[in-house]
Write an enzyme that holds these catalytic residues in place. Sequence first.
Site, short mmCIF file in Angstrom:
data_model
loop_
_atom_site.label_atom_id
_atom_site.label_comp_id
_atom_site.label_asym_id
_atom_site.label_seq_id
_atom_site.Cartn_x
_atom_site.Cartn_y
_atom_site.Cartn_z
N ASN A 1 -0.83 29.03 5.27
CA ASN A 1 -0.94 30.48 5.43
C ASN A 1 0.39 31.18 5.23
O ASN A 1 0.49 32.16 4.49
CB ASN A 1 -1.50 30.79 6.83
CG ASN A 1 -1.54 32.28 7.11
OD1 ASN A 1 -0.63 32.83 7.70
ND2 ASN A 1 -2.60 32.93 6.67
N THR B 1 2.70 36.92 8.96
CA THR B 1 3.92 36.10 9.02
C THR B 1 4.54 35.97 7.64
O THR B 1 5.75 36.18 7.48
CB THR B 1 3.60 34.71 9.61
OG1 THR B 1 2.95 34.85 10.87
CG2 THR B 1 4.89 33.92 9.80
N LYS C 1 3.81 28.91 24.33
CA LYS C 1 3.29 28.07 23.24
C LYS C 1 2.33 27.06 23.84
O LYS C 1 2.45 26.69 25.02
CB LYS C 1 4.43 27.35 22.50
CG LYS C 1 4.09 27.02 21.06
CD LYS C 1 4.13 28.27 20.19
CE LYS C 1 3.87 27.95 18.73
NZ LYS C 1 4.02 29.15 17.89
N LYS D 1 3.62 35.27 25.06
CA LYS D 1 2.89 35.31 23.79
C LYS D 1 3.27 34.11 22.96
O LYS D 1 4.45 33.78 22.84
CB LYS D 1 3.27 36.59 23.02
CG LYS D 1 2.47 36.78 21.75
CD LYS D 1 1.11 37.37 22.08
CE LYS D 1 0.24 37.51 20.85
NZ LYS D 1 -0.35 36.22 20.43
#
Length: 423
Positions: A224, A193, A109, A73
């Site tokens: 973000n 996050t 990644k 992931k």
Amino acid sequence: MNNQKSEYNPYDNFLEVVDTAAGKLGLDKNEYITITYPERELQVAVPVHMDDGSIRVFKGYRVQHSSGRGPSKGGIRFHPNVNIDEVKALAAWMTFKCAVVNIPYGGAKGGVEVDPSELSRGEMERLTRRYTAAILPLIGPERDIPAPDVNTNAEVMGWIMDTYSMFKGYSVPGVVTGKPIDIGGSLGRNEATGRGVSIVAMEAFKYLGIDSPSLHIAVQGMGNVGGTTARLLSEAGYKIVGVSDVSGGYYKADGLDIRDLEAYIANSSTHSLEGYSAEGVEKIDNDGLLCCDCDVLIPCALENQITADNADRIQAKLIVEGANGPTSVEADEILTKRNIAVIPDILANAGGVVVSYFEWVQNTQNLTWDEDNVNSTLRKIMIDSFGDVQNIHDTDGVTFRVAAYILGLKRLSMATRIRGIFP
């Protein structure tokens, strides 16, 4: 400073911390050697038809660090400084991040070496779809699930999901997370996050005995993660005295108006704080933000921001890493000697992958969770994970970073012992 940054290898940084944690844990090298090597590294050429009729070829990467505890992931970033060592390190940090918060994923990644500000929307879509086709053999809901990262977003994830689905011949929403809600995205994912960073930060405030509305907090990065973190902490009653983005830093000792800053960014043609001004706000540079007069510093930009060149000038009592790898090993040593607590990235910014996990679960089980369920479950996991790391920190007398790596190593080495080494 420039020479140090050019020589900086984030994967070497990762390996050094892993070795330190393994030594504290008393692990033999054979018990964790597999974790020091990525399972797969893919480099691809990404040719794109540009709007002017030319063809440009971009370098792309996908690294799968570990699948020992579940599918790989990790996000995909579009940035001109993307390189294989950075992608390897980000994949490895994701492996440990998932282990620390105890979700059944390994780390991966991806990235493309490109400056998205130079591309039109059409060029971005063509780049994304061709990159997806190039890494297609590695990804899938049971193998490797991408997500947004620097300069990618829900729209980009939608293009990846659609491209993958076209090759499969049917809709596969679980191939990515961070998608738009209308095609299987999860409520709460966009803020996850930053929400996780704010939850962990407030747990750290309580643990360190500094929890007070008078706390002065500086946030590097107003994207973000940083923007969400700054807003949630401001709404919780804390003073955000400094923020920064690519245009520079902005400081006000009695607190910035975060809603006003967010509105300015949303209405700006550059989607940045460039040109922002308000009564009492001082313009500073990035170094000035990192070293400003504050109690808490939350770096939410790129890696290698706090280095040996500025660590001795940091004024904060606590650093909470909203970005991946913002602190070098050398800086960590300086901060430890100065008794500045650092809550590491693999704990602090894990909220994104936690809610990505929730999204993947919803996709694979054809369920939809409401936002309260998402946020409350995220909160429980982040608080429990902070407590797990804190207990090791207290019991073993190590830094929060080493404590988090010890926790991750325990879980990763246990998976290796149970599964064994094939064949």
